[in-house]
Design a protein around this motif. Structure first.
Motif, PDB file in Angstrom:
ATOM      1  N   TYR A 141      -4.975 -67.059  35.203  1.00  0.00           N
ATOM      2  CA  TYR A 141      -6.028 -66.589  36.375  1.00  0.00           C
ATOM      3  C   TYR A 141      -4.743 -65.524  36.843  1.00  0.00           C
ATOM      4  CZ  TYR A 141      -9.693 -69.455  36.496  1.00  0.00           C
ATOM      5  OH  TYR A 141     -10.738 -70.391  36.132  1.00  0.00           O
ATOM      6  N   PRO A 142      -3.671 -65.292  37.584  1.00  0.00           N
ATOM      7  CA  PRO A 142      -2.979 -64.531  38.038  1.00  0.00           C
ATOM      8  C   PRO A 142      -2.993 -62.970  36.630  1.00  0.00           C
ATOM      9  CG  PRO A 142      -2.219 -66.389  38.354  1.00  0.00           C
ATOM     10  CD  PRO A 142      -2.925 -66.365  37.436  1.00  0.00           C
ATOM     11  N   GLU A 143      -2.664 -63.771  35.083  1.00  0.00           N
ATOM     12  CA  GLU A 143      -2.432 -62.221  34.465  1.00  0.00           C
ATOM     13  C   GLU A 143      -3.365 -61.475  34.017  1.00  0.00           C
ATOM     14  OE1 GLU A 143      -0.634 -60.153  31.502  1.00  0.00           O
ATOM     15  OE2 GLU A 143      -0.063 -61.178  33.213  1.00  0.00           O
ATOM     16  N   ALA A 144      -5.064 -62.376  33.872  1.00  0.00           N
ATOM     17  CA  ALA A 144      -5.944 -61.991  33.772  1.00  0.00           C
ATOM     18  C   ALA A 144      -6.734 -60.518  35.014  1.00  0.00           C
ATOM     19  CB  ALA A 144      -7.518 -63.043  33.644  1.00  0.00           C
ATOM     20  N   MET A 145      -6.376 -60.831  36.217  1.00  0.00           N
ATOM     21  CA  MET A 145      -5.836 -60.140  37.027  1.00  0.00           C
ATOM     22  C   MET A 145      -5.392 -58.549  36.621  1.00  0.00           C
ATOM     23  SD  MET A 145      -6.084 -60.186  41.420  1.00  0.00           S
ATOM     24  CE  MET A 145      -7.357 -61.096  41.492  1.00  0.00           C
ATOM     25  N   ARG A 146      -4.074 -58.941  36.310  1.00  0.00           N
ATOM     26  CA  ARG A 146      -3.682 -57.621  36.286  1.00  0.00           C
ATOM     27  C   ARG A 146      -3.598 -56.805  35.062  1.00  0.00           C
ATOM     28  NH1 ARG A 146       0.247 -62.402  35.608  1.00  0.00           N
ATOM     29  NH2 ARG A 146       1.510 -62.573  37.725  1.00  0.00           N
ATOM     30  N   GLN A 147      -4.224 -58.036  34.011  1.00  0.00           N
ATOM     31  CA  GLN A 147      -4.616 -56.579  32.905  1.00  0.00           C
ATOM     32  C   GLN A 147      -6.058 -56.217  33.497  1.00  0.00           C
ATOM     33  OE1 GLN A 147      -5.289 -58.810  29.235  1.00  0.00           O
ATOM     34  NE2 GLN A 147      -3.252 -60.743  29.533  1.00  0.00           N
ATOM     35  N   LEU A 148      -6.757 -56.130  34.768  1.00  0.00           N
ATOM     36  CA  LEU A 148      -7.515 -55.745  34.821  1.00  0.00           C
ATOM     37  C   LEU A 148      -6.929 -54.494  35.342  1.00  0.00           C
ATOM     38  CD1 LEU A 148     -11.016 -56.315  34.301  1.00  0.00           C
ATOM     39  CD2 LEU A 148     -11.121 -57.192  37.181  1.00  0.00           C
ATOM     40  N   ALA A 149      -6.621 -55.251  36.652  1.00  0.00           N
ATOM     41  CA  ALA A 149      -5.765 -53.892  37.566  1.00  0.00           C
ATOM     42  C   ALA A 149      -6.184 -52.878  36.762  1.00  0.00           C
ATOM     43  CB  ALA A 149      -4.897 -54.485  38.391  1.00  0.00           C
ATOM     44  N   LEU A 150      -4.547 -53.634  35.722  1.00  0.00           N
ATOM     45  CA  LEU A 150      -4.244 -51.882  34.506  1.00  0.00           C
ATOM     46  C   LEU A 150      -5.538 -51.136  33.962  1.00  0.00           C
ATOM     47  CD1 LEU A 150      -1.540 -50.393  33.559  1.00  0.00           C
ATOM     48  CD2 LEU A 150      -2.150 -51.929  31.462  1.00  0.00           C
ATOM     49  N   SER A 151      -6.256 -52.005  33.597  1.00  0.00           N
ATOM     50  CA  SER A 151      -7.577 -51.770  32.963  1.00  0.00           C
ATOM     51  C   SER A 151      -8.568 -50.808  34.034  1.00  0.00           C
ATOM     52  CB  SER A 151      -8.543 -52.367  32.301  1.00  0.00           C
ATOM     53  OG  SER A 151      -9.684 -52.183  31.522  1.00  0.00           O
ATOM     54  N   PHE A 152      -8.005 -50.896  34.850  1.00  0.00           N
ATOM     55  CA  PHE A 152      -9.567 -50.508  35.944  1.00  0.00           C
ATOM     56  C   PHE A 152      -8.397 -48.946  37.134  1.00  0.00           C
ATOM     57  CE2 PHE A 152     -12.557 -52.627  34.718  1.00  0.00           C
ATOM     58  CZ  PHE A 152     -14.052 -52.540  34.971  1.00  0.00           C
ATOM     59  N   GLN A 153      -6.955 -48.975  36.561  1.00  0.00           N
ATOM     60  CA  GLN A 153      -6.579 -48.545  37.612  1.00  0.00           C
ATOM     61  C   GLN A 153      -6.380 -48.662  38.837  1.00  0.00           C
ATOM     62  OE1 GLN A 153      -7.346 -44.449  35.656  1.00  0.00           O
ATOM     63  NE2 GLN A 153      -5.206 -44.351  34.468  1.00  0.00           N
ATOM     64  N   VAL A 154      -6.529 -49.695  39.117  1.00  0.00           N
ATOM     65  CA  VAL A 154      -6.589 -50.788  40.242  1.00  0.00           C
ATOM     66  C   VAL A 154      -5.144 -50.943  40.633  1.00  0.00           C
ATOM     67  CG1 VAL A 154      -8.049 -52.348  42.255  1.00  0.00           C
ATOM     68  CG2 VAL A 154      -9.000 -51.784  40.357  1.00  0.00           C
ATOM     69  N   PRO A 155      -4.921 -50.385  42.297  1.00  0.00           N
ATOM     70  CA  PRO A 155      -3.635 -51.234  42.680  1.00  0.00           C
ATOM     71  C   PRO A 155      -3.891 -52.253  42.775  1.00  0.00           C
ATOM     72  CG  PRO A 155      -4.804 -49.356  44.026  1.00  0.00           C
ATOM     73  CD  PRO A 155      -5.436 -49.962  43.175  1.00  0.00           C
ATOM     74  N   LEU A 156      -2.137 -52.965  42.509  1.00  0.00           N
ATOM     75  CA  LEU A 156      -2.121 -54.847  42.522  1.00  0.00           C
ATOM     76  C   LEU A 156      -1.086 -54.884  43.622  1.00  0.00           C
ATOM     77  CD1 LEU A 156      -2.777 -57.242  40.949  1.00  0.00           C
ATOM     78  CD2 LEU A 156      -1.072 -57.227  39.317  1.00  0.00           C
ATOM     79  N   ILE A 157      -1.455 -55.909  44.496  1.00  0.00           N
ATOM     80  CA  ILE A 157       0.096 -56.647  44.491  1.00  0.00           C
ATOM     81  C   ILE A 157       0.033 -58.198  44.055  1.00  0.00           C
ATOM     82  CG2 ILE A 157       0.636 -57.394  47.194  1.00  0.00           C
ATOM     83  CD1 ILE A 157      -0.694 -55.672  48.626  1.00  0.00           C
ATOM     84  N   ASP A 158       1.074 -58.123  43.222  1.00  0.00           N
ATOM     85  CA  ASP A 158       0.894 -59.655  42.367  1.00  0.00           C
ATOM     86  C   ASP A 158       1.577 -60.523  43.544  1.00  0.00           C
ATOM     87  OD1 ASP A 158       1.477 -61.306  40.605  1.00  0.00           O
ATOM     88  OD2 ASP A 158       2.357 -60.527  39.200  1.00  0.00           O
ATOM     89  N   LEU A 159       1.105 -61.535  44.380  1.00  0.00           N
ATOM     90  CA  LEU A 159       0.710 -62.131  45.494  1.00  0.00           C
ATOM     91  C   LEU A 159       1.585 -63.533  44.642  1.00  0.00           C
ATOM     92  CD1 LEU A 159       1.537 -62.406  49.028  1.00  0.00           C
ATOM     93  CD2 LEU A 159      -1.214 -63.544  48.347  1.00  0.00           C
ATOM     94  N   TRP A 160       1.445 -63.707  43.490  1.00  0.00           N
ATOM     95  CA  TRP A 160       1.440 -64.822  42.565  1.00  0.00           C
ATOM     96  C   TRP A 160       3.296 -64.048  41.699  1.00  0.00           C
ATOM     97  CZ3 TRP A 160       3.968 -65.316  38.090  1.00  0.00           C
ATOM     98  CH2 TRP A 160       4.032 -66.793  37.513  1.00  0.00           C
ATOM     99  N   GLU A 161       3.471 -63.715  42.010  1.00  0.00           N
ATOM    100  CA  GLU A 161       4.718 -63.614  41.649  1.00  0.00           C
ATOM    101  C   GLU A 161       5.992 -63.328  43.537  1.00  0.00           C
ATOM    102  OE1 GLU A 161       8.847 -62.797  39.409  1.00  0.00           O
ATOM    103  OE2 GLU A 161       6.576 -63.297  39.061  1.00  0.00           O
ATOM    104  N   LYS A 162       4.974 -62.900  44.145  1.00  0.00           N
ATOM    105  CA  LYS A 162       5.950 -62.260  45.298  1.00  0.00           C
ATOM    106  C   LYS A 162       6.804 -64.007  45.912  1.00  0.00           C
ATOM    107  CE  LYS A 162       4.895 -57.621  46.537  1.00  0.00           C
ATOM    108  NZ  LYS A 162       6.323 -57.384  46.440  1.00  0.00           N
ATOM    109  N   SER A 163       5.059 -64.585  45.596  1.00  0.00           N
ATOM    110  CA  SER A 163       5.472 -66.380  46.572  1.00  0.00           C
ATOM    111  C   SER A 163       6.505 -67.054  45.609  1.00  0.00           C
ATOM    112  CB  SER A 163       4.293 -66.916  47.123  1.00  0.00           C
ATOM    113  OG  SER A 163       2.684 -66.979  45.671  1.00  0.00           O
ATOM    114  N   LYS A 164       6.649 -66.784  44.621  1.00  0.00           N
ATOM    115  CA  LYS A 164       7.261 -67.990  43.249  1.00  0.00           C
ATOM    116  C   LYS A 164       8.502 -67.140  43.801  1.00  0.00           C
ATOM    117  CE  LYS A 164       8.272 -67.981  38.381  1.00  0.00           C
ATOM    118  NZ  LYS A 164       9.367 -67.954  38.322  1.00  0.00           N
ATOM    119  N   GLN A 165       8.595 -65.963  43.472  1.00  0.00           N
ATOM    120  CA  GLN A 165      10.307 -65.877  44.255  1.00  0.00           C
ATOM    121  C   GLN A 165      10.753 -66.770  45.385  1.00  0.00           C
ATOM    122  OE1 GLN A 165      10.848 -61.762  44.212  1.00  0.00           O
ATOM    123  NE2 GLN A 165       9.871 -61.333  41.526  1.00  0.00           N
TER     124      GLN A 165
END
Length: 227
Positions: A141-165
């Motif tokens: 799901y996180p990667e699917a959202m990242r790809q969609l954000a790129l496709s639609f040029q939507v700003p993305l906050i990668d909370l999955w990655e930030k919370s992992k860290q």
């Protein structure tokens, strides 16, 4: 409604929502994020526990936002946890088909209102492996959202990655204090590595604020440093 310069609507699940006092000491990050901004920024938290990208729409919750959102407002969109429940047809979605389809609806309909959609990958669950690394409990799901954000040029906050860290920095034991069950210090309370307590909700809200600053959103300048 306050006469604030910026308005941000939040669509999401229990990790975002305003939790009622009778539900215990759980808190979503959307419940506390306004503490990190001046009154120039107003957050309208429409997130609701148990909802997926699909059920939030089908219950009319997105339409409720679209009825009031205005040009220049923001729509923050965070779903994934309940989309995983594929055995529940009213909630479950598939990462690269129906999940992306429903997220696209948020994006397109927000833009039709001349509002600005922002995607946020789901915050991690506290799922550590034996070697102290965080296991990805959210699948594709996180990667699917990242790809969609790129496709639609939507700003993305990668909370999955930030919370992992954040979780890995705190460690297996230290990260426990982010979660509501741990704050209760009651051995009878079942372990819950998904929902945050007061401390955890604030720490995750800080991650969202950092994402807002990284994206250089216009309202970032109204943030308040509470480190």
């Amino acid at each position: 409604m306050k006469n604030s310069q910026f308005r941000i609507y939040l669509a999401g699940d229990s990790t975002v929502e305003n939790v009622l006092p009778e539900q215990g000491n759980k808190m979503g990050w959307g419940q506390v994020i306004s503490e990190f901004f001046t009154d120039d920024v107003l957050f309208m938290n429409e997130a609701k526990g148990g909802r997926s990208s699909k059920s939030f729409i089908e219950e009319g919750r997105l339409n409720k936002i679209l009825e009031v959102i205005k040009k220049g407002d923001y729509l923050f969109i965070q779903f994934g946890h309940n989309d995983q429940k594929v055995d529940e047809p009213h909630r479950g979605t598939d990462p690269y088909t129906t999940y992306q389809k429903y997220l696209t609806q948020y994006i397109v309909e927000a833009r039709e209102k001349h509002a600005i959609p922002v995607l946020l990958t789901s915050v991690n669950r506290r799922t550590f492996t034996e070697d102290g690394k965080l296991f990805n409990g959210l699948g594709e799901y996180p990667e699917a959202m990242r790809q969609l954000a790129l496709s639609f040029q939507v700003p993305l906050i990668d909370l999955w990655e930030k919370s992992k860290q954040l979780y890995e920095q705190l460690g297996v034991e230290g990260s426990k204090r982010l979660f509501a069950w741990y704050e209760l210090e009651d051995p009878e309370i079942p372990t819950d590595n998904t929902h945050f307590g007061r401390y955890g909700s604030r720490e995750v809200a800080k991650l969202v604020v950092s994402g807002i600053k990284e994206l250089q959103m216009p309202f970032a300048k109204y943030s308040i440093d509470k480190s």
